[in-house]
Design a protein around this motif. Structure first.
Motif, PDB file in Angstrom:
ATOM      1  N   LEU A  79       0.837  -1.207   0.000  1.00  0.00           N
ATOM      2  CA  LEU A  79       0.000   0.000   0.000  1.00  0.00           C
ATOM      3  C   LEU A  79       0.868   1.253   0.000  1.00  0.00           C
ATOM      4  O   LEU A  79       0.672   2.171  -0.799  1.00  0.00           O
ATOM      5  CB  LEU A  79      -0.925   0.002   1.220  1.00  0.00           C
ATOM      6  N   LEU A  83       1.100   3.845  -3.133  1.00  0.00           N
ATOM      7  CA  LEU A  83       0.689   5.248  -3.024  1.00  0.00           C
ATOM      8  C   LEU A  83       1.866   6.184  -3.303  1.00  0.00           C
ATOM      9  O   LEU A  83       1.699   7.236  -3.922  1.00  0.00           O
ATOM     10  CB  LEU A  83       0.098   5.523  -1.632  1.00  0.00           C
ATOM     11  N   VAL A 117      -3.787  10.765 -15.361  1.00  0.00           N
ATOM     12  CA  VAL A 117      -4.286   9.587 -14.638  1.00  0.00           C
ATOM     13  C   VAL A 117      -3.641   8.268 -15.092  1.00  0.00           C
ATOM     14  O   VAL A 117      -3.189   7.487 -14.247  1.00  0.00           O
ATOM     15  CB  VAL A 117      -5.826   9.520 -14.710  1.00  0.00           C
ATOM     16  N   PRO A 118      -3.570   7.999 -16.425  1.00  0.00           N
ATOM     17  CA  PRO A 118      -3.008   6.686 -16.799  1.00  0.00           C
ATOM     18  C   PRO A 118      -1.594   6.473 -16.274  1.00  0.00           C
ATOM     19  O   PRO A 118      -1.275   5.398 -15.752  1.00  0.00           O
ATOM     20  CB  PRO A 118      -3.042   6.710 -18.327  1.00  0.00           C
TER      21      PRO A 118
END
Lengths: 197, 404
Positions: A79, A83, A117-118
């Motif tokens: 995680l 991130l 975003v991609p």
């Protein structure tokens, strides 16, 4: 001494800790079936041993419960690295498109976040995957080129048809003769005391 | 050997709604609520037929999509020969076998084709070249033929799988499982094609000049998230009132939660891909649909969908403990059900109210009317047989299921 303090910062539990009790690495017990191993693990767990492991040629479902293992912290590593990767991916694009080299692309504003975003997603997945692999290796203390268990001849069958429990001699509960008796009473086919080197 | 719960067989009592249980009254309660909603719809709808038809369309598609998601859930388990979900399959079956009922609930919309669809206006093709070009597909007779075809296919598949599974309870014939497995692949293809075209007909053609080549899969993604969300709420509710509480374990909840998590991400992937390509290319014929949804108060709904249909549930459902505990899983499911409704509302209502969000009492009335029928039908089917396929060959595997 600066070098000493550096060394103590880097100090971590050695792969083969110093042996307080004589010349043994630990004890290795061989079991004939996964069921025997499973029930033996439950007893070893209940006897309060901490520094021990089970070895099988294939995954035995539920063995982690019989051994009383706590859940791996790996998901948290994944995680955090994921991130972090997403933040780096997004930040890199923001820096390039807004700060370092602003260009008008198809009439859109410099900060056109949907276009980011991609790549944000991809870098996030990449970092998460790298975090998963490296985290797994780190938590397993891999790569490890040698292990005292490899000195055992019987242990070669661990990738074939035999099931093993190894208990390390620096476990506070360990006692060469009592632990051997315990494992024999659990139905071990053979029990072996392993030298360190 | 490894199981703490050595359940390998079920008594029929464990898998039935006991006599006198409150859930036996659900069909009556559902029907009463539906009647109330229908009366309000009739009173208010006469004065505002356009709002009524749009409100009814949203609610109809919401419950229809749940039933279609349930059909896919059962078909995919047959096709993949899944074992874990057998104890949940009957719940899926009683939800998708409402599809013939949904066909009846489609009928009121036929009175409002002119109110709903610009392409159905009289003489519209004379002035509009694009609609004239699309008229061979977008015309009322062909629209009706297609609707009959969709409901025919869905009802046939639904009844085939419901009856087959129910029949196996009586006969115990494992051949039923083999036969339904062989048919599952073709049935999924039929379902995919009909569901795609239904979404084109009933949602996309509300904006007849606009098109999206991935609209069908967008509707599918929403419908499957909706069904899994409903399933998690229903299963937790059933366990709460003492139904199947010895049968469905945290292991099954965990897997339902995983599906919910995965398809929340899938929905976001599809929704963003649809938006992204149109936003990037910036062609007026494509961006017109999003422009209407990024202006005024519709923009707030768009942001709510991004955060509420993806961001919040994605992180909420990520952890293991949340999925294994009934209460927390049901909260996630209920939230996503609401978001699924908002998603459909956001797709449909800007056609009627381009000026902004205009909630109406008819939205509530139509939801209550359609939802009451849906609950009444599903709970009536639920009472007709055991809550679990008692003689499915993989039942023991499902009962003993554990996540590794």
């Amino acid at each position: 001494m600066p070098f000493d303090s550096l060394r103590s910062l880097r100090a971590r539990p050695p792969l083969v800790p110093q042996l307080p009790q004589g010349p043994h690495y630990g004890i290795l017990a061989e079991f004939a079936t996964p069921a025997d191993l499973y029930h033996a693990c439950e007893r070893v767990r209940d006897a309060g041993f901490k520094r021990w492991d089970a070895h099988t040629p294939f995954p035995v479902h539920g063995l982690e419960k019989a051994m009383g293992l706590r859940r791996s912290p790996l998901p948290w590593i994944v995680l955090v690295t994921g991130l972090t990767g997403a933040a780096i991916g997004f930040g890199l694009q923001w820096w390039v498109h807004v700060k370092a080299y602003p260009l008008v692309i198809s009439g859109k504003p410099y900060f056109s976040w949907p276009a980011f975003v991609p790549i944000t997603f991809e870098v996030g997945v990449l970092f998460a995957a790298i975090g998963a692999v490296l985290g797994m290796l780190g938590l397993n203390r891999l790569p490890m080129h040698h292990h005292p268990l490899f000195r055992s001849k019987v242990f070669e069958r661990v990738t074939d048809d035999a099931f093993f429990i190894s208990i390390e001699s620096w476990d506070p509960q360990f006692d060469p003769s009592a632990t051997r008796k315990l494992l024999e009473s659990l139905g071990a086919r053979s029990v072996e005391l392993l030298e360190v080197e | 050997m490894t199981s703490e719960r050595d359940v390998v067989a079920l008594t029929p009592e464990q898998a039935a709604i006991p006599p006198g249980h409150t859930w036996n009254r659900l069909p009556v309660i559902g029907a009463a609520v539906a009647l109330l909603g229908a009366v309000v719809c009739a009173i208010l709808g006469v004065g505002n037929p356009k709002q009524f038809f749009f409100s009814w369309l949203v609610s109809f598609l919401f419950f229809l999509s749940l039933a279609l998601g349930g059909l896919f859930f059962v078909l995919i388990q047959y096709a993949a020969q899944g074992g874990w979900g057998i104890v949940l399959r009957r719940i899926g079956e009683t939800i998708f076998v409402t599809l013939p009922v949904m066909a009846a609930l489609f009928v009121p919309l036929l009175l409002g084709l002119d109110d709903l669809f610009e392409w159905a206006h009289h003489g519209v093709t004379e002035h509009d070249a694009l609609l004239r070009w699309k008229a061979p597909y977008l015309n009322v007779p062909f629209f009706l033929i297609r609707a009959v075809l969709y409901f025919g296919c869905w009802s046939a598949i639904a009844l085939l799988y419901y009856r087959g599974s129910r029949g196996q309870d009586a006969t115990g014939d494992p051949g039923v499982t083999a036969r339904l497995r062989r048919l599952a692949g073709p049935a999924i293809i039929v379902l995919a094609i009909t569901q795609t075209f239904a979404s084109i007909d009933w949602i996309m053609s509300l904006t007849p000049h606009w098109y999206s080549t991935m609209f069908g899969v967008y509707f599918f993604a929403g419908s499957f998230v909706g069904f899994i969300a409903l399933l998690s709420v229903v299963v937790v509710a059933m366990r709460g009132v003492g139904l199947l509480d010895t049968v469905i374990s945290a292991e099954h909840l965990h897997d339902v939660g995983k599906l919910l998590f995965a398809f929340t991400a899938f929905w976001a992937y599809i929704a963003f891909s649809q938006f992204f390509l149109m936003w990037y290319a910036n062609l007026p014929e494509e961006t017109i649909w999003y422009k209407a949804r990024l202006e005024g108060s519709w923009k707030a709904v768009s942001i709510l969908l991004m955060a509420g249909h993806f961001g919040v549930p994605f992180f909420y459902l990520m952890g293991r403990a949340v999925k294994r505990r009934g209460s927390t899983l049901a909260v996630g499911g209920a939230w996503l059900l609401v978001m699924h409704f908002v998603d459909l509302y956001w797709q449909i209502m800007p056609t009627l109210h381009p000026e902004g969000v205009r909630p109406s009492i008819l939205d509530v009335a139509a939801f209550v009317a359609v939802g009451g029928c849906f609950v009444a039908a599903a709970s009536w089917f639920m009472r007709r047989q055991a809550l679990v396929p008692l003689r499915d060959p993989r039942l023991a595997e499902s009962l003993a299921f554990e996540n590794v």
